[in-house]
Design a protein around this motif. Structure first.
Motif: not given
Length: 515
Positions: A99-127
């Motif tokens: 449910v979390l993954e699908h609820a976050s899809r409109p934002f282009g992201a994948a949220a979960g119980l232990a993670n958050y990913e955005d294919p367009g943004l990396s938490p390893l890049k300050s920019a």
């Protein structure tokens, strides 16, 4: 000071216990009469996202079923009944995560119980983090945090807004919220601290790229620096964490879990891959008597069902203190494999003190690898400790690490053999592939190259001296280690997403069932 300090725990981390970091900071503020407001935006944000309507074109059969049973699944995880059968538990957590993954899809992201990913943004890049701050509305948690932050800030404007950033999974949401605060309330001071921030700042080449957004960065324990930024000189003493604003019963665990640290840093601090060593973090124990007195105050206030000791490794001295002055509540934590744990009488005393589970960083079943890693572990002692703990009725959650510079295929097979030989004494296993710290001693001795693209990466890729590269390691784990008939049943017991955070509850239920 009449204006409070607002301290925030951002998403995403496992929503199973209140955040210890901001509770400790709150305790330090309370000791000096400084008002504060705590907000666990991780718990709140995840629950808000679970209540969000799903896109009409995204309602496949699995997602519809998961959404239909969402409340029942949440209730199950908050009840002891949820930990009686791993299959029922697994369905509950995977459905919630769905449910979390699908609820976050409109934002282009994948949220979960232990993670958050955005294919367009990396938490390893300050920019990319700065981009997240510039466009807060693009974050999946924006529908929750923009209204909630405004409500808190406008109800009683704070002097400072502080974010506790400990994991990469929190970074994008943290910067989205910081950006929202700066855009909407530009006069507010924004402070950033936490273990991930500490790791960034302890890099020898560190120069903050966040000027104009983050007013102050804090490395290490934050009580004294936070107070100093408010004009208060802090005297060293044991801080009583203040969980008074984090009492919610909405955490996904049966009863309140009390996270508690008796020391900062690690007392061993010799392992070659240890971040504490690489970052120069000192071991700062609270005297055992003081720590236990603080723990009793917290436990009396919160009435927890479980205590989670947060220490990197609980020292033998503190374990002895707990034995002689037990908290009266079940507990678990991480400990080094020492001769103490190989002593059956000591383990039985630990069990009597309330110990439910020990997390053990064994890393390898090959003595030469352990010696190279400077683990200070003897395999005969490790075998005796696993036996003593099991016979005392204490569960074990064993961590293994593959692909270190000293390991080769033959050494990995020795680890497999050791694990299989002692499988009856191991309740849970965590299998990890080695990441080379960018500034550790091995990085200076090995040919390295960029591993994760990004100026905030803390690790380097390396050419393995034995040719035992990550692809070979992963193939060995999948084809040989995980499928071994003595090991596969252990891995099937692993609680998805929550892992060691929920493992004790399965052990507690198992103990109740066998009485």
């Amino acid at each position: 000071m009449s204006a409070p300090v607002l301290l925030i725990n951002p998403p995403v981390v496992r929503p199973c216990e209140p955040p210890a970091g901001i509770a400790v900071l709150a305790g330090a503020l309370a000791r000096h009469g400084i008002p504060f407001r705590l907000a666990d935006f991780n718990r709140e944000g995840i629950l808000h996202l679970l209540d969000s309507p799903l896109p009409a074109d995204d309602a496949d059969t699995w997602t519809k079923r998961a959404l239909k049973h969402r409340e029942a699944h949440l209730a199950l995880l908050r009840s002891g009944k949820g930990y009686r059968a791993i299959d029922r538990y697994r369905r509950a957590v995977t459905d919630i995560n769905r449910v979390l993954e699908h609820a976050s899809r409109p934002f282009g992201a994948a949220a979960g119980l232990a993670n958050y990913e955005d294919p367009g943004l990396s938490p390893l890049k300050s920019a990319d983090l700065l981009t997240a701050a510039e466009r807060p509305a693009s974050n999946a948690f924006y529908p929750h945090f923009h209204g909630r932050l405004s409500e808190i800030i406008e109800e009683r404007p704070p002097a400072v807004v502080g974010f506790s950033l400990n994991y990469l999974s929190q970074a994008l949401a943290t910067f989205a919220m910081a950006g929202f605060v700066k855009q909407t309330y530009p006069a507010l001071k924004v402070i950033l601290g936490g273990s991930l921030v500490t790791s960034w700042m302890r890099r020898p080449d560190w120069r903050s790229p966040f000027g104009g957004l983050i007013d102050e960065l804090i490395a290490g324990p934050g009580e004294a620096p936070l107070l100093q930024s408010l004009g208060v000189a802090e005297q060293p003493s044991a801080t009583v964490p203040d969980f008074s604003q984090l009492r919610s019963g909405d955490y996904l665990s049966p009863g309140m879990v009390l996270p508690f640290g008796a020391a900062a840093g690690c007392y061993w601090r010799r392992c070659t891959f240890c971040p504490e060593k690489a970052e120069g973090n000192r071991f700062r124990p609270v005297p055992a008597g003081e720590a236990l007195a603080v723990l009793r105050k917290c436990a009396a206030d919160l009435q927890p069902s479980l205590i989670h000791f947060l220490d990197s490794a609980i020292s033998p001295a503190f374990l002895n203190a707990v034995i002689h002055d037990p908290p009266g509540i079940p507990w678990y934590g991480f400990a080094r494999v020492t001769e103490h744990l190989a002593d059956p009488d000591f383990c039985r005393a630990l069990k009597s003190s309330g110990c439910v589970m020990m997390k053990l960083g064994l890393e390898s079943g090959d003595q030469s690898v352990l010696d190279h890693l400077e683990k200070g572990i003897d395999l005969e002692t490790a075998a005796a400790a696993l036996t003593a703990l099991k016979e005392a009725g204490i569960g074990t959650y064993v961590y293994l690490l593959f692909g270190t510079p000293a390991e080769n295929r033959a050494a990995a097979e020795k680890t497999l053999a050791f694990t299989a030989r002692h499988s009856g004494f191991i309740d849970f296993l965590n299998l990890a592939v080695f990441n080379l710290p960018a500034y550790g001693p091995d990085a200076e001795a090995l040919p390295t190259e960029s591993f994760y693209e990004g100026d905030l990466s803390l690790y380097r890729d390396f050419r393995h001296p034995a040719g035992w590269d990550r692809m070979q390691v992963r193939r060995f784990l999948e084809k040989d280690f995980r499928k071994h008939p003595a090991i596969a049943p252990i891995l099937r017991r692993e609680p998805p997403f929550f892992t060691s955070s929920h493992a004790p509850f399965f052990l507690i239920h198992q103990n109740q069932r066998t009485r």
